[in-house]
Design a protein around this motif. Sequence first.
Motif, mmCIF file in Angstrom:
data_model
loop_
_atom_site.group_PDB
_atom_site.id
_atom_site.type_symbol
_atom_site.label_atom_id
_atom_site.label_comp_id
_atom_site.label_asym_id
_atom_site.label_seq_id
_atom_site.Cartn_x
_atom_site.Cartn_y
_atom_site.Cartn_z
ATOM 1 N N VAL A 17 0.833 -1.206 0.000
ATOM 2 C CA VAL A 17 0.000 0.000 0.000
ATOM 3 C C VAL A 17 0.867 1.255 0.000
ATOM 4 O O VAL A 17 0.586 2.237 -0.715
ATOM 5 C CB VAL A 17 -0.949 0.015 1.223
ATOM 6 C CG1 VAL A 17 -1.697 1.343 1.310
ATOM 7 C CG2 VAL A 17 -1.934 -1.143 1.141
ATOM 8 N N LEU A 18 1.950 1.236 0.778
ATOM 9 C CA LEU A 18 2.820 2.412 0.893
ATOM 10 C C LEU A 18 3.789 2.540 -0.281
ATOM 11 O O LEU A 18 4.399 3.597 -0.468
ATOM 12 C CB LEU A 18 3.617 2.349 2.198
ATOM 13 C CG LEU A 18 2.824 2.403 3.511
ATOM 14 C CD1 LEU A 18 3.768 2.265 4.697
ATOM 15 C CD2 LEU A 18 2.021 3.692 3.620
ATOM 16 N N ILE A 48 0.024 -2.515 15.178
ATOM 17 C CA ILE A 48 0.666 -1.199 15.182
ATOM 18 C C ILE A 48 2.098 -1.357 14.693
ATOM 19 O O ILE A 48 2.845 -2.204 15.180
ATOM 20 C CB ILE A 48 0.703 -0.592 16.597
ATOM 21 C CG1 ILE A 48 -0.696 -0.490 17.208
ATOM 22 C CG2 ILE A 48 1.372 0.779 16.568
ATOM 23 C CD1 ILE A 48 -0.689 -0.045 18.664
ATOM 24 N N SER A 49 2.480 -0.559 13.737
ATOM 25 C CA SER A 49 3.879 -0.479 13.321
ATOM 26 C C SER A 49 4.181 0.969 12.954
ATOM 27 O O SER A 49 3.306 1.831 13.036
ATOM 28 C CB SER A 49 4.180 -1.449 12.170
ATOM 29 O OG SER A 49 3.234 -1.319 11.142
ATOM 30 N N LYS A 57 -2.038 6.590 10.304
ATOM 31 C CA LYS A 57 -2.707 6.046 9.119
ATOM 32 C C LYS A 57 -3.320 4.690 9.470
ATOM 33 O O LYS A 57 -2.679 3.865 10.125
ATOM 34 C CB LYS A 57 -1.710 5.887 7.968
ATOM 35 C CG LYS A 57 -2.328 5.421 6.640
ATOM 36 C CD LYS A 57 -1.248 5.182 5.595
ATOM 37 C CE LYS A 57 -0.647 6.487 5.098
ATOM 38 N NZ LYS A 57 -1.603 7.208 4.226
ATOM 39 N N ILE A 58 -4.559 4.469 9.045
ATOM 40 C CA ILE A 58 -5.243 3.207 9.304
ATOM 41 C C ILE A 58 -5.516 2.511 7.970
ATOM 42 O O ILE A 58 -6.089 3.101 7.046
ATOM 43 C CB ILE A 58 -6.570 3.436 10.056
ATOM 44 C CG1 ILE A 58 -6.308 4.143 11.389
ATOM 45 C CG2 ILE A 58 -7.283 2.099 10.305
ATOM 46 C CD1 ILE A 58 -7.573 4.530 12.140
ATOM 47 N N ILE A 59 -5.087 1.257 7.873
ATOM 48 C CA ILE A 59 -5.301 0.459 6.670
ATOM 49 C C ILE A 59 -6.083 -0.785 7.059
ATOM 50 O O ILE A 59 -5.600 -1.614 7.845
ATOM 51 C CB ILE A 59 -3.959 0.062 6.011
ATOM 52 C CG1 ILE A 59 -3.178 1.314 5.613
ATOM 53 C CG2 ILE A 59 -4.199 -0.829 4.798
ATOM 54 C CD1 ILE A 59 -1.782 1.023 5.094
ATOM 55 N N ASP A 60 -7.270 -0.928 6.521
ATOM 56 C CA ASP A 60 -8.141 -2.051 6.867
ATOM 57 C C ASP A 60 -7.993 -3.165 5.837
ATOM 58 O O ASP A 60 -8.336 -3.002 4.669
ATOM 59 C CB ASP A 60 -9.604 -1.578 6.913
ATOM 60 C CG ASP A 60 -10.522 -2.611 7.545
ATOM 61 O OD1 ASP A 60 -10.019 -3.695 7.914
ATOM 62 O OD2 ASP A 60 -11.726 -2.346 7.669
ATOM 63 N N LEU A 68 -0.589 2.636 11.412
ATOM 64 C CA LEU A 68 0.765 3.096 11.115
ATOM 65 C C LEU A 68 1.032 4.406 11.845
ATOM 66 O O LEU A 68 0.387 5.426 11.593
ATOM 67 C CB LEU A 68 0.937 3.286 9.613
ATOM 68 C CG LEU A 68 0.604 2.059 8.737
ATOM 69 C CD1 LEU A 68 0.932 2.342 7.282
ATOM 70 C CD2 LEU A 68 1.333 0.820 9.221
ATOM 71 N N VAL A 69 1.973 4.343 12.758
ATOM 72 C CA VAL A 69 2.325 5.490 13.593
ATOM 73 C C VAL A 69 3.528 6.193 12.979
ATOM 74 O O VAL A 69 4.529 5.540 12.652
ATOM 75 C CB VAL A 69 2.649 5.032 15.035
ATOM 76 C CG1 VAL A 69 3.152 6.199 15.867
ATOM 77 C CG2 VAL A 69 1.421 4.390 15.667
#
Length: 411
Positions: A17-18, A48-49, A57-60, A68-69
Motif C-alpha cells: 500500500v505504501l 501497530i507499526s 494512518k489506518i489500513i483495513d 501506522l504510527v
Amino acid sequence: MKVLWLSNVLFPEVCKVLGVKVPVVGGWMYSGAKALLKESSELQLGIISFYDGHDLKIIDKKPVTYYLVPKKNIASYVGGVEECFVEIKKEFKPNITHIHGSEYPHSRAYINSCGIENVVLSIQGLVSIYAKYYFGGIKFIAPTLRDLLRSDSIKQQQKNMEQRGKMEIELLQNVKYFIGRTSWDKNHIWNNNPAANYFFCNETLREVFYTKEWRFSKCQPHSVFLSQAHYPIKGLHQVIKALSIVLNHFPKTIVYVAGNNFVSVPKYKRNGFASYINNLMDEYNVRKQFIFLGVLNEEQMVEQYLRANVFVCPSVIENSPNSVGEAQLLGTPCVASYVGGTMDMIIHKQTGLLYRFEEFSMLAEHMCNLFSDRQLCEEISRNGQDIAKKRHDPKKNAQNLLKIYQTISNQ
C-alpha cells in the motif's frame, strides 16, 4: 477476541500500500500472524507499526487492521507516539495487547500511555544484556574519522544500547505477563520481575523455510554460511581466526556472508569495526575466502542455507537465533556458540555442534569434522530438522498463543 500487536516492522500488505520495499527482517512475525488467523476465525487482529509519515494512518485489510504510527527512528523515544497509542487503543478496544520485543523505546511508551492491563510482552533479544557484550570480546576498536564525524563509534553504539537497556529494564519490571522460549530469557524475566507470569511459546518462521530440504550431495563442499556479520556481537572476528586454522586442513574453504560488504567500502566510509575486520583479515591472510552476498530476501537466504556445507552462528550473545531455527528447519548442519538461549536449540553432537565463544579453535575443529564426515553431517541434518519441525510447528504455536491470550483475558 480482539488482539492488538505492537511490532517494529512493517508487514508485506502494508508495504504494498505504501509502495515501499518489504523488510528482510521480521518475516517470521507475518508468518505467525497468518497461522494465528488460520487457527481462529473469530480473532480480530490489529497491528501497530511505524512508518516514515506525518499522521496516524489506518489500513483495513480484514481480518487485520493496520495502524501506522509516524516515527522515523524506532530506536529513539520521540513525542507523539503515546498520543497515537491512546487513540488506537480507544478505537480498536483490544482484549489483549501483545508487544513484540522489549528492545525499542516504543514498547515502554505503550505501557506509559495505555497501562499494563492485559498486556503481554514477548521477548526477542534483551538489549540490557546485549550491551554488555557489544564489543564481542574485542578489547578496543579504534574509532575512524567517519565515526567521529557522525558520533557513531562502536563505543557510542554500545552506550546507545545501554540507554535503551535502561528503558527496557523499566518495562520488564512493570509488565505482568511475558512470553518467552528459552531458559535464558526466562531467567532474565525472573531476575527483573520475580512475580511475573511467564508463558512458553515457540516462534513460527517464514513459510519458505518449511518447503525445502538440505542435501549433502547438493551442497558446496567446504563452504560456510553466516547470516549476519556487520557488528561485533555477531562474531565475524572469531570466524576469521577459526578459518585460518581450517585452511590448513581444507585450503579451498569459502565463507559466504549475508549482508552488504561493509569491509571493502572506501576508507572514509568505514566504521571502527570494519577497519578492525580489515586488519584482522590481512593478519590471518583470509580476505579472499570471504564473499559478501549483499542483502538477501527469504528465497535467496534459503538458497544459501541449502548450498552451505555448514551454517555457523558465532555470536557472543543470542536469545534464540531464528537463523539457527531456519538452518535446522532446512536441515543444514549447524555449529553455534554456546551462549544465551542457543543451548536450548542445539543438543551437542545430536542436532548441531556447540563451542565456547572464545574458543575459536573448537569452532575450527567442528567445521573440519563436518567437512570430512558425511555421515555426521547427515545425522545432524536429520536430527536438527526433526526437532525444528516440532519447535516451529505453525499450527501448534498458534494454538499455544491463543491459549495464552485466553488465559490472560480470563484473569
